[in-house]
Design a protein around this motif. Structure first.
Motif, mmCIF file in Angstrom:
data_model
loop_
_atom_site.group_PDB
_atom_site.id
_atom_site.type_symbol
_atom_site.label_atom_id
_atom_site.label_comp_id
_atom_site.label_asym_id
_atom_site.label_seq_id
_atom_site.Cartn_x
_atom_site.Cartn_y
_atom_site.Cartn_z
ATOM 1 N N THR A 192 39.899 46.168 46.023
ATOM 2 C CA THR A 192 38.610 46.859 46.112
ATOM 3 C C THR A 192 38.103 47.015 47.542
ATOM 4 O O THR A 192 37.168 47.776 47.781
ATOM 5 C CB THR A 192 37.542 46.120 45.283
ATOM 6 O OG1 THR A 192 37.411 44.784 45.766
ATOM 7 C CG2 THR A 192 37.922 46.098 43.814
ATOM 8 N N GLU A 193 38.710 46.279 48.487
ATOM 9 C CA GLU A 193 38.332 46.405 49.900
ATOM 10 C C GLU A 193 39.521 46.015 50.754
ATOM 11 O O GLU A 193 40.300 45.140 50.385
ATOM 12 C CB GLU A 193 37.138 45.505 50.214
ATOM 13 C CG GLU A 193 36.589 45.707 51.620
ATOM 14 C CD GLU A 193 35.256 45.006 51.847
ATOM 15 O OE1 GLU A 193 34.966 44.744 53.031
ATOM 16 O OE2 GLU A 193 34.535 44.718 50.886
ATOM 17 N N TRP B 256 41.031 42.648 49.222
ATOM 18 C CA TRP B 256 40.208 41.841 48.315
ATOM 19 C C TRP B 256 40.527 42.279 46.888
ATOM 20 O O TRP B 256 40.218 43.396 46.490
ATOM 21 C CB TRP B 256 38.728 42.039 48.628
ATOM 22 C CG TRP B 256 37.836 41.225 47.754
ATOM 23 C CD1 TRP B 256 37.027 41.691 46.757
ATOM 24 C CD2 TRP B 256 37.658 39.805 47.783
ATOM 25 N NE1 TRP B 256 36.356 40.647 46.169
ATOM 26 C CE2 TRP B 256 36.735 39.470 46.778
ATOM 27 C CE3 TRP B 256 38.194 38.778 48.548
ATOM 28 C CZ2 TRP B 256 36.327 38.161 46.527
ATOM 29 C CZ3 TRP B 256 37.802 37.483 48.310
ATOM 30 C CH2 TRP B 256 36.877 37.178 47.314
ATOM 31 N N LYS C 196 39.454 41.296 43.871
ATOM 32 C CA LYS C 196 38.549 40.829 42.827
ATOM 33 C C LYS C 196 37.355 41.754 42.682
ATOM 34 O O LYS C 196 37.002 42.479 43.602
ATOM 35 C CB LYS C 196 38.058 39.419 43.158
ATOM 36 C CG LYS C 196 39.182 38.420 43.334
ATOM 37 C CD LYS C 196 38.675 37.073 43.776
ATOM 38 C CE LYS C 196 39.848 36.125 44.010
ATOM 39 N NZ LYS C 196 39.433 34.817 44.441
ATOM 40 N N ASP C 197 36.728 41.713 41.519
ATOM 41 C CA ASP C 197 35.478 42.428 41.314
ATOM 42 C C ASP C 197 34.371 41.732 42.095
ATOM 43 O O ASP C 197 34.455 40.551 42.391
ATOM 44 C CB ASP C 197 35.113 42.451 39.825
ATOM 45 C CG ASP C 197 36.043 43.354 39.024
ATOM 46 O OD1 ASP C 197 36.593 44.303 39.594
ATOM 47 O OD2 ASP C 197 36.207 43.090 37.819
ATOM 48 N N GLY C 198 33.351 42.476 42.402
ATOM 49 C CA GLY C 198 32.226 41.901 43.124
ATOM 50 C C GLY C 198 32.431 42.008 44.621
ATOM 51 O O GLY C 198 33.472 42.456 45.101
ATOM 52 N N PRO C 199 31.419 41.593 45.360
ATOM 53 C CA PRO C 199 31.496 41.706 46.818
ATOM 54 C C PRO C 199 32.579 40.809 47.410
ATOM 55 O O PRO C 199 32.786 39.694 46.953
ATOM 56 C CB PRO C 199 30.110 41.288 47.297
ATOM 57 C CG PRO C 199 29.501 40.548 46.159
ATOM 58 C CD PRO C 199 30.165 41.024 44.901
ATOM 59 N N VAL D 235 34.374 38.286 49.849
ATOM 60 C CA VAL D 235 33.948 37.100 50.584
ATOM 61 C C VAL D 235 34.512 37.178 51.997
ATOM 62 O O VAL D 235 35.735 37.236 52.171
ATOM 63 C CB VAL D 235 34.436 35.819 49.876
ATOM 64 C CG1 VAL D 235 34.124 34.592 50.728
ATOM 65 C CG2 VAL D 235 33.849 35.705 48.498
#
Length: 63
Positions: free
Chosen positions: A7-8, A48, A50-53, A55
């Motif tokens: 996702t990033e 990254w 994973k879901d969500g912002p 780290v």
């Protein structure tokens, strides 16, 4: 791991920084040797997965 789950993406320099990102849950996607004049280094593409912002580890120049 399927890259569609990333996702990033960040380009990271320095072994210490890369290790901190790996411990935070990022995955290594690729490495590339770079050069600028007389300096050379390895750039690490980190993803990254994973879901969500994402780290961003404390103690890195990316935080």
């Amino acid at each position: 791991m399927d890259h569609k789950d990333i996702t990033e993406v960040k380009e990271i320099n320095g072994d210490d920084n890369v290790n901190k990102f790996l411990k935070a849950g990022w995955v290594l996607l690729n490495t590339v040797a770079k050069q600028d004049g007389t300096s050379s280094w390895i750039a690490y593409s980190m993803g990254w997965p994973k879901d969500g912002p994402a780290v961003i580890p404390q103690g890195t120049s990316y935080a």
